[in-house]
Write an enzyme that holds these catalytic residues in place. Structure first.
Site, PDB file in Angstrom:
ATOM      1  N   THR A  39      -8.864  -3.700  -0.332  1.00 42.09           N
ATOM      2  CA  THR A  39      -9.256  -5.009  -0.688  1.00 42.09           C
ATOM      3  C   THR A  39     -10.160  -5.349   0.486  1.00 42.09           C
ATOM      4  O   THR A  39     -11.216  -5.928  -0.001  1.00 42.09           O
ATOM      5  CB  THR A  39      -8.004  -6.014  -0.757  1.00 42.09           C
ATOM      6  OG1 THR A  39      -7.213  -5.659  -1.879  1.00 42.09           O
ATOM      7  CG2 THR A  39      -8.569  -7.379  -1.009  1.00 42.09           C
ATOM      8  N   GLN A  95       1.810  -6.392  -3.118  1.00 44.73           N
ATOM      9  CA  GLN A  95       2.411  -6.397  -1.736  1.00 44.73           C
ATOM     10  C   GLN A  95       3.639  -5.509  -1.486  1.00 44.73           C
ATOM     11  O   GLN A  95       3.765  -4.373  -2.274  1.00 44.73           O
ATOM     12  CB  GLN A  95       2.570  -7.734  -1.314  1.00 44.73           C
ATOM     13  CG  GLN A  95       1.192  -8.694  -1.243  1.00 44.73           C
ATOM     14  CD  GLN A  95       0.651  -8.985  -2.565  1.00 44.73           C
ATOM     15  OE1 GLN A  95       1.404  -9.636  -3.287  1.00 44.73           O
ATOM     16  NE2 GLN A  95      -0.732  -8.768  -2.733  1.00 44.73           N
ATOM     17  N   GLY A 108       0.043  13.886  -3.513  1.00 52.07           N
ATOM     18  CA  GLY A 108      -1.272  13.870  -3.857  1.00 52.07           C
ATOM     19  C   GLY A 108      -1.710  12.744  -4.703  1.00 52.07           C
ATOM     20  O   GLY A 108      -0.727  11.919  -4.955  1.00 52.07           O
ATOM     21  N   LYS A 156       1.773   2.027  -5.246  1.00 49.68           N
ATOM     22  CA  LYS A 156       2.439   1.340  -6.271  1.00 49.68           C
ATOM     23  C   LYS A 156       1.242   1.633  -7.614  1.00 49.68           C
ATOM     24  O   LYS A 156       1.745   1.786  -8.711  1.00 49.68           O
ATOM     25  CB  LYS A 156       2.674  -0.078  -6.127  1.00 49.68           C
ATOM     26  CG  LYS A 156       3.483  -0.526  -5.097  1.00 49.68           C
ATOM     27  CD  LYS A 156       3.769  -1.846  -4.858  1.00 49.68           C
ATOM     28  CE  LYS A 156       2.409  -2.685  -4.392  1.00 49.68           C
ATOM     29  NZ  LYS A 156       2.015  -2.121  -2.954  1.00 49.68           N
ATOM     30  N   GLY A 157       0.193   1.444  -7.288  1.00 50.54           N
ATOM     31  CA  GLY A 157      -0.855   1.833  -8.510  1.00 50.54           C
ATOM     32  C   GLY A 157      -0.701   2.905  -9.191  1.00 50.54           C
ATOM     33  O   GLY A 157      -0.454   3.238 -10.382  1.00 50.54           O
ATOM     34  N   ARG A 190       2.891 -29.052  -6.496  1.00 47.08           N
ATOM     35  CA  ARG A 190       2.709 -29.680  -7.679  1.00 47.08           C
ATOM     36  C   ARG A 190       1.231 -30.234  -7.960  1.00 47.08           C
ATOM     37  O   ARG A 190       1.103 -31.130  -8.526  1.00 47.08           O
ATOM     38  CB  ARG A 190       3.681 -30.607  -8.209  1.00 47.08           C
ATOM     39  CG  ARG A 190       5.277 -30.120  -8.310  1.00 47.08           C
ATOM     40  CD  ARG A 190       6.208 -31.000  -8.041  1.00 47.08           C
ATOM     41  NE  ARG A 190       6.467 -31.682  -6.741  1.00 47.08           N
ATOM     42  CZ  ARG A 190       7.341 -32.338  -6.420  1.00 47.08           C
ATOM     43  NH1 ARG A 190       8.499 -32.560  -7.149  1.00 47.08           N
ATOM     44  NH2 ARG A 190       7.361 -32.991  -5.178  1.00 47.08           N
ATOM     45  N   ASP A 195       0.654  -1.046  -0.140  1.00 49.90           N
ATOM     46  CA  ASP A 195      -0.047  -0.021  -0.064  1.00 49.90           C
ATOM     47  C   ASP A 195       0.960   1.411  -0.133  1.00 49.90           C
ATOM     48  O   ASP A 195       0.268   2.414   0.560  1.00 49.90           O
ATOM     49  CB  ASP A 195      -1.051  -0.211   1.374  1.00 49.90           C
ATOM     50  CG  ASP A 195      -1.801  -1.228   1.327  1.00 49.90           C
ATOM     51  OD1 ASP A 195      -2.204  -1.561   0.192  1.00 49.90           O
ATOM     52  OD2 ASP A 195      -2.118  -1.768   2.386  1.00 49.90           O
ATOM     53  N   ARG A 218     -10.042  -2.780   5.736  1.00 50.77           N
ATOM     54  CA  ARG A 218      -9.619  -2.958   7.137  1.00 50.77           C
ATOM     55  C   ARG A 218      -8.753  -1.624   7.528  1.00 50.77           C
ATOM     56  O   ARG A 218      -7.985  -1.105   6.296  1.00 50.77           O
ATOM     57  CB  ARG A 218      -8.760  -3.985   7.651  1.00 50.77           C
ATOM     58  CG  ARG A 218      -9.443  -5.249   7.581  1.00 50.77           C
ATOM     59  CD  ARG A 218      -8.302  -6.556   7.964  1.00 50.77           C
ATOM     60  NE  ARG A 218      -7.673  -6.840   6.738  1.00 50.77           N
ATOM     61  CZ  ARG A 218      -6.573  -7.826   6.612  1.00 50.77           C
ATOM     62  NH1 ARG A 218      -6.396  -8.827   7.612  1.00 50.77           N
ATOM     63  NH2 ARG A 218      -6.047  -7.902   5.541  1.00 50.77           N
ATOM     64  N   ASP A 219      -8.684  -1.215   8.593  1.00 54.14           N
ATOM     65  CA  ASP A 219      -7.971   0.124   8.997  1.00 54.14           C
ATOM     66  C   ASP A 219      -6.431  -0.251   8.892  1.00 54.14           C
ATOM     67  O   ASP A 219      -6.337  -1.323   9.381  1.00 54.14           O
ATOM     68  CB  ASP A 219      -8.402   0.664  10.311  1.00 54.14           C
ATOM     69  CG  ASP A 219      -9.320   1.353  10.286  1.00 54.14           C
ATOM     70  OD1 ASP A 219      -9.981   2.049   9.289  1.00 54.14           O
ATOM     71  OD2 ASP A 219      -9.915   2.031  11.574  1.00 54.14           O
ATOM     72  N   GLY A 247       5.291  12.063  -4.362  1.00 52.76           N
ATOM     73  CA  GLY A 247       3.730  11.985  -4.439  1.00 52.76           C
ATOM     74  C   GLY A 247       3.658  13.078  -3.411  1.00 52.76           C
ATOM     75  O   GLY A 247       3.792  13.201  -2.261  1.00 52.76           O
ATOM     76  N   LEU A 276       3.953  12.460   0.918  1.00 48.57           N
ATOM     77  CA  LEU A 276       4.486  13.168   1.499  1.00 48.57           C
ATOM     78  C   LEU A 276       3.686  14.565   1.929  1.00 48.57           C
ATOM     79  O   LEU A 276       3.763  15.066   3.217  1.00 48.57           O
ATOM     80  CB  LEU A 276       5.717  14.161   1.055  1.00 48.57           C
ATOM     81  CG  LEU A 276       6.569  14.893   1.320  1.00 48.57           C
ATOM     82  CD1 LEU A 276       7.506  14.336   2.415  1.00 48.57           C
ATOM     83  CD2 LEU A 276       7.723  15.715   0.332  1.00 48.57           C
ATOM     84  N   GLY A 317      -4.609  -4.258  -3.541  1.00 51.00           N
ATOM     85  CA  GLY A 317      -5.589  -3.431  -3.911  1.00 51.00           C
ATOM     86  C   GLY A 317      -4.629  -2.312  -4.523  1.00 51.00           C
ATOM     87  O   GLY A 317      -4.139  -1.421  -3.551  1.00 51.00           O
ATOM     88  N   HIS A 318      -4.810  -1.831  -5.656  1.00 61.57           N
ATOM     89  CA  HIS A 318      -4.206  -0.755  -6.116  1.00 61.57           C
ATOM     90  C   HIS A 318      -5.014   0.272  -6.564  1.00 61.57           C
ATOM     91  O   HIS A 318      -5.947   0.102  -7.375  1.00 61.57           O
ATOM     92  CB  HIS A 318      -3.152  -1.195  -7.383  1.00 61.57           C
ATOM     93  CG  HIS A 318      -2.050  -2.112  -6.989  1.00 61.57           C
ATOM     94  ND1 HIS A 318      -1.400  -2.805  -7.906  1.00 61.57           N
ATOM     95  CD2 HIS A 318      -1.838  -2.612  -5.661  1.00 61.57           C
ATOM     96  CE1 HIS A 318      -0.338  -3.722  -7.244  1.00 61.57           C
ATOM     97  NE2 HIS A 318      -0.963  -3.371  -5.930  1.00 61.57           N
TER      98      HIS A 318
END
Ligand code: GDP
Ligand code: IMO
Ligand code: MG
Length: 427
Positions: A299, A223, A414, A16-17, A142, A13, A302-303, A412, A331, A40-41
């Site tokens: 995803t 991840q 925003g 990355k997205g 396998r 989190d 959750r907090d 970043g 930032l 979740g991106h």
């Protein structure tokens, strides 16, 4: 042009997205190489917000071919619903390629994920419950089902029956659950075959040929480094390799073809699920980071647990991934603090430790050693260049860069595509 890797440098989190989407306009292929719909991106384009779980974030860039690599675990129901959701919003998804060697998540993987967690009680990992761990366990054991198995009914039936033979014993006798019907699974999965067939390709060949033709390939991790099954805070990890080595195995691109490995690094730290987290805050500051940063899981809802920036972890990410650059995100969330503590080392049993301890026991006992940096109050969300930042924000970035071991090439300020300060071009 060689390949680039973009991956999470913390516990996921990191943004990355957004970073992938930003590069999407300049690359020809964006490849997911591991994980599945545990990811979740979030991508914000203008006033539109997208939450991607399985599909590479490059799917939102029209010139870019999105690829689901062999290292990913694919839940076909999720795949189809994510595709139709995007199609309904006018996104062209026709270029998607899926590796025939990627493994499938089946309903029994999801059931096993949930019951195992329930039985672990207080010792649970806090998984996303998407069947990720059990699907990777079957791959290594396998007895997994691959995307290509959907196109051979007799192989599919044989494999599902074989896998359920022992799993049903476990479900019924150990977990007190109902047995899962192999026939029902086969029927459901055969129903996906025709909807998926046109996307399936020999993605390793496609990607290597693209690199031969000087095309740009971006490998997008799910991840993060500390959730890596080998290099993370085991056993509180995911079941794949988000680190840069995983980008090679999960795509079939050799390490010599990768020229740049970019670590996405949040200006503070978050974690979802259980496991050690030395800089975690349980006070008002933690709550403030959660609220201002919008730190709620994409995803599972959750907090997220929140804490100050941890330079020990950032240095570790530089080391195990061979990072060439960082993209420092969020930032802007730190605006308004008078002082900002940064963890520069740990104290473990009275000793100062500069590197991430390899021992789980030591890491559980690690206490952060903080240095405090002066904060800033000015709004930085409109900043376009490094020089637009207030003095103390610049000093914060420079201090993090110094401690983390690789240059910060973008910042970043925003969630939007254009809310980014590019210091060095990535491509
Ligand atoms: P990912 O899983 O690494 O793609 O990250 P997530 O999407 O789960 O979480 C990152 C969140 O931060 C998302 O809501 C993004 O829209 C948001 N975000 C990304 N970069 C920035 C940034 O620089 N500033 C702010 N305020 N939000 C950002
Ligand atoms: P993105 O790609 C943050 C965490 C879960 C749990 C552990 C194992 O959005 O950064 P799993 O379902 O993978 O077996 O759960 O890993 N986890 C993530 N945390 N971001 C993610 O993805 C995550 N994917 C899994 O919370 O602690
Ligand atoms: Mg996420």
């Amino acid at each position: 042009m060689p390949a680039l890797v973009l991956l999470g440098a913390q516990w996921g989190d990191e943004g990355k997205g957004k970073a992938t989407d930003l590069l999407g306009g300049s690359v020809d292929y964006v490849v997911r190489y591991q994980g599945g719909n545990n990811a979740g991106h979030t991508v914000v384009v203008g006033d539109q917000k997208y939450a991607l779980h399985l599909l590479p974030s490059g799917i939102l860039s029209p010139g870019c071919t999105p690829v689901i690599g062999n290292g990913v675990v694919v839940d076909p129901a999720v795949l189809l619903s994510e595709l139709s959701g995007l199609q309904a919003r006018g996104v062209d998804t026709s270029k998607l390629l899926i590796s025939g060697n990627a493994h499938l998540i089946t309903p029994y993987h999801q059931t096993l994920d949930k019951v195992t967690e329930r039985f672990l009680g207080k010792r649970k990992i806090g998984t996303t419950g998407r069947g990720i761990g059990p699907a990777y366990a079957d791959k290594i054991n396998r007895v997994g089902i691959r995307v290509q198995d959907l196109f051979d009914e007799s192989i599919l039936r044989q494999k599902v029956e074989a896998a359920l033979n022992d799993k049903n014993q476990v479900l019924v006798k150990i977990f007190n659950r109902r047995a899962i019907s192999a026939e029902k699974v086969v029927e459901e999965y055969l129903g996906y075959a025709e909807q998926i067939r046109d996307y399936v390709a020999d993605t390793t060949l496609v990607l290597n040929r693209a690199l031969d033709e000087d095309k740009v390939v971006l490998l997008e991790g799910g991840q993060g480094t500390l959730l890596d099954v080998d290099h993370g805070t085991y056993p509180f990890v995911t079941s794949s390799n988000p680190t840069s080595g995983g980008a090679c195995t999960g795509s079939g691109i050799g390490p010599t073809r990768i020229s740049r490995t970019i670590g996405i690094l949040k200006a503070y730290t978050t974690r979802v699920g259980a496991g050690p987290f030395p800089t975690e805050l349980f006070d008002e500051d933690g709550e403030k980071l959660r609220i201002i940063g919008g730190e709620r899981g994409v995803t599972t809802g959750r907090d997220r647990r929140c804490g100050w920036f941890d330079a020990v972890i950032a240095r570790y990410a530089t080391r195990v991934n061979g990072l060439t650059d960082f993209f420092l995100t969020k930032l802007d969330v730190l605006t308004g603090w008078e002082e900002i503590p940064v963890c520069v080392a740990y104290e473990i049993d009275g000793q100062r430790v500069e590197e991430l301890p390899y021992s789980q026991t030591d890491f559980h006992h690690a206490k952060p050693v903080y240095e405090t940096l002066p904060g800033w109050n000015e709004d930085i969300t409109k900043a376009k260049s490094f020089d637009d930042l207030p003095k103390n924000a610049k000093a914060y970035v420079k201090a993090l860069e110094e401690m983390s071991g690789a240059p910060i090439s973008a910042i970043g300020v925003g969630p939007g595509r254009d809310e980014t300060i590019q210091i060095n071009p990535f491509i």
